[in-house]
Design a protein around this motif. Sequence first.
Motif, PDB file in Angstrom:
ATOM      1  N   THR A 194      85.294  28.694  65.421  1.00 29.49           N
ATOM      2  CA  THR A 194      85.761  28.859  67.046  1.00 29.49           C
ATOM      3  C   THR A 194      85.230  30.055  67.561  1.00 29.49           C
ATOM      4  O   THR A 194      85.070  30.160  68.706  1.00 29.49           O
ATOM      5  N   ILE A 199      82.752  30.207  71.019  1.00 32.01           N
ATOM      6  CA  ILE A 199      83.051  31.035  72.073  1.00 32.01           C
ATOM      7  C   ILE A 199      82.539  32.367  72.382  1.00 32.01           C
ATOM      8  O   ILE A 199      81.851  32.401  73.552  1.00 32.01           O
ATOM      9  N   ASP A 214      78.670  32.415  73.503  1.00 37.30           N
ATOM     10  CA  ASP A 214      78.444  31.834  74.782  1.00 37.30           C
ATOM     11  C   ASP A 214      78.329  33.028  75.844  1.00 37.30           C
ATOM     12  O   ASP A 214      79.230  33.851  75.817  1.00 37.30           O
ATOM     13  N   PHE A 225      81.201  33.252  78.213  1.00 40.29           N
ATOM     14  CA  PHE A 225      82.337  34.071  77.861  1.00 40.29           C
ATOM     15  C   PHE A 225      82.419  35.443  78.216  1.00 40.29           C
ATOM     16  O   PHE A 225      83.336  35.959  78.744  1.00 40.29           O
ATOM     17  N   TYR A 272      88.278  30.062  81.778  1.00 39.61           N
ATOM     18  CA  TYR A 272      87.147  29.616  80.936  1.00 39.61           C
ATOM     19  C   TYR A 272      87.690  29.069  79.594  1.00 39.61           C
ATOM     20  O   TYR A 272      87.328  27.980  79.196  1.00 39.61           O
ATOM     21  N   LEU A 273      88.618  29.676  79.133  1.00 42.88           N
ATOM     22  CA  LEU A 273      89.200  29.343  77.838  1.00 42.88           C
ATOM     23  C   LEU A 273      90.102  27.995  78.043  1.00 42.88           C
ATOM     24  O   LEU A 273      90.128  26.839  77.022  1.00 42.88           O
ATOM     25  N   ASN A 324      89.456  25.695  80.298  1.00 48.03           N
ATOM     26  CA  ASN A 324      88.367  24.542  80.373  1.00 48.03           C
ATOM     27  C   ASN A 324      87.949  24.262  79.038  1.00 48.03           C
ATOM     28  O   ASN A 324      87.539  23.179  78.798  1.00 48.03           O
ATOM     29  N   ILE A 325      87.678  25.002  78.086  1.00 47.14           N
ATOM     30  CA  ILE A 325      87.183  24.728  76.651  1.00 47.14           C
ATOM     31  C   ILE A 325      88.434  23.877  75.955  1.00 47.14           C
ATOM     32  O   ILE A 325      87.764  22.679  75.695  1.00 47.14           O
ATOM     33  N   ALA A 372      87.626  19.929  75.063  1.00 44.18           N
ATOM     34  CA  ALA A 372      87.800  19.531  73.728  1.00 44.18           C
ATOM     35  C   ALA A 372      88.726  18.302  73.777  1.00 44.18           C
ATOM     36  O   ALA A 372      88.313  17.266  72.820  1.00 44.18           O
ATOM     37  N   LEU A 427      83.557  19.465  69.030  1.00 45.19           N
ATOM     38  CA  LEU A 427      84.688  19.985  69.791  1.00 45.19           C
ATOM     39  C   LEU A 427      86.000  19.682  69.229  1.00 45.19           C
ATOM     40  O   LEU A 427      87.353  20.539  69.514  1.00 45.19           O
ATOM     41  N   VAL A 476      91.813  26.405  68.780  1.00 45.76           N
ATOM     42  CA  VAL A 476      91.286  26.901  69.966  1.00 45.76           C
ATOM     43  C   VAL A 476      92.229  27.631  70.673  1.00 45.76           C
ATOM     44  O   VAL A 476      92.243  28.794  71.513  1.00 45.76           O
ATOM     45  N   THR A 529      92.399  31.562  71.599  1.00 48.68           N
ATOM     46  CA  THR A 529      92.764  31.802  72.930  1.00 48.68           C
ATOM     47  C   THR A 529      93.895  32.877  72.979  1.00 48.68           C
ATOM     48  O   THR A 529      93.378  34.150  73.914  1.00 48.68           O
TER      49      THR A 529
END
Length: 287
Positions: free
Chosen positions: A59, A63, A66, A69, A227-228, A230-231, A235, A246, A253, A257
């Motif tokens: 994870t 993250i 990217d 991020f 951003y997190l 939306n992850i 997922a 995912l 996650v 986060t």
Amino acid sequence: MKESASYRVFRVFNAILLLIVVAVTLFPLLNVVAKSFSDMKYIASNAVTFYPKGFNLKTYRLIMSDSMFWIDYKNTVVYTVVGTFINLFMTTIFAYALSVPRLMGRKFFTGLAVFTMFFNGGMIPNYLLVRNLGMRNTLWAVVVPGAISAFNLIVMRTFFEGLPRELEEAAAIDGMGTYGIVAHIVLPLSKPILATMTLFYAVGMWNTWFGPFLYLDRPEAFPVSLYLRNIIAGASQASGTDADALGEVASNVKAVTIVLTALPIICVYPFLQKYFVQGMTLGSVKG
């Protein structure tokens, strides 16, 4: 003085009680950190307690590899610094004005501030206001709508009311103006409450996501919390070939986060902690 037997018993009991409180407080934090480094199957079976099981960095790698991020992380730092400065500046000048007994309409403005603690225009009017002011997809849409917290304003006003007015009167007699009094007398004496408000506003601005969710459309302008978020949403809605990758990330996650977003605040807090209790105590009790 020689300690009595009852006092020694009290000290032992007090130490045990405080250790229990520390353990209860630390357990959720240690559990979250452990889950962020654990494999999905151990998290799903509730087998993770204080230490990771099936050590997993997938994870974190997903993250942190990217580039978006890091762009959003930079955005969060900018929003927090600029937003906290605006929050602190606006709250300080408003609170000091309300603390001056000779201010005309002092009760009215105080009541107006308190009114906003219980009533507001609502989400749709706020959105329309931000849009009509042309602030959508800008920094100001994130930092301006919550520029003043009414609760923090009242706490800071009460703190200013407790400062000795004799110092301000003496400075005024010596020819110092209002701005000079605030800059050279009031603010140096207000370090505890300023540090406390800085911590409150910085934490709130660092964790904010709903305002950016409403007012920002461009991913390159998102804060890292959005951003997190939306992850996590991606997922949970993944399908097909992306579902396996995912889905494995989705279980931990949330823990990742929390670690990534809380770490900077945890690093800053020790430098402000010595002012925290003093600022809240002096700002909450009058007299």
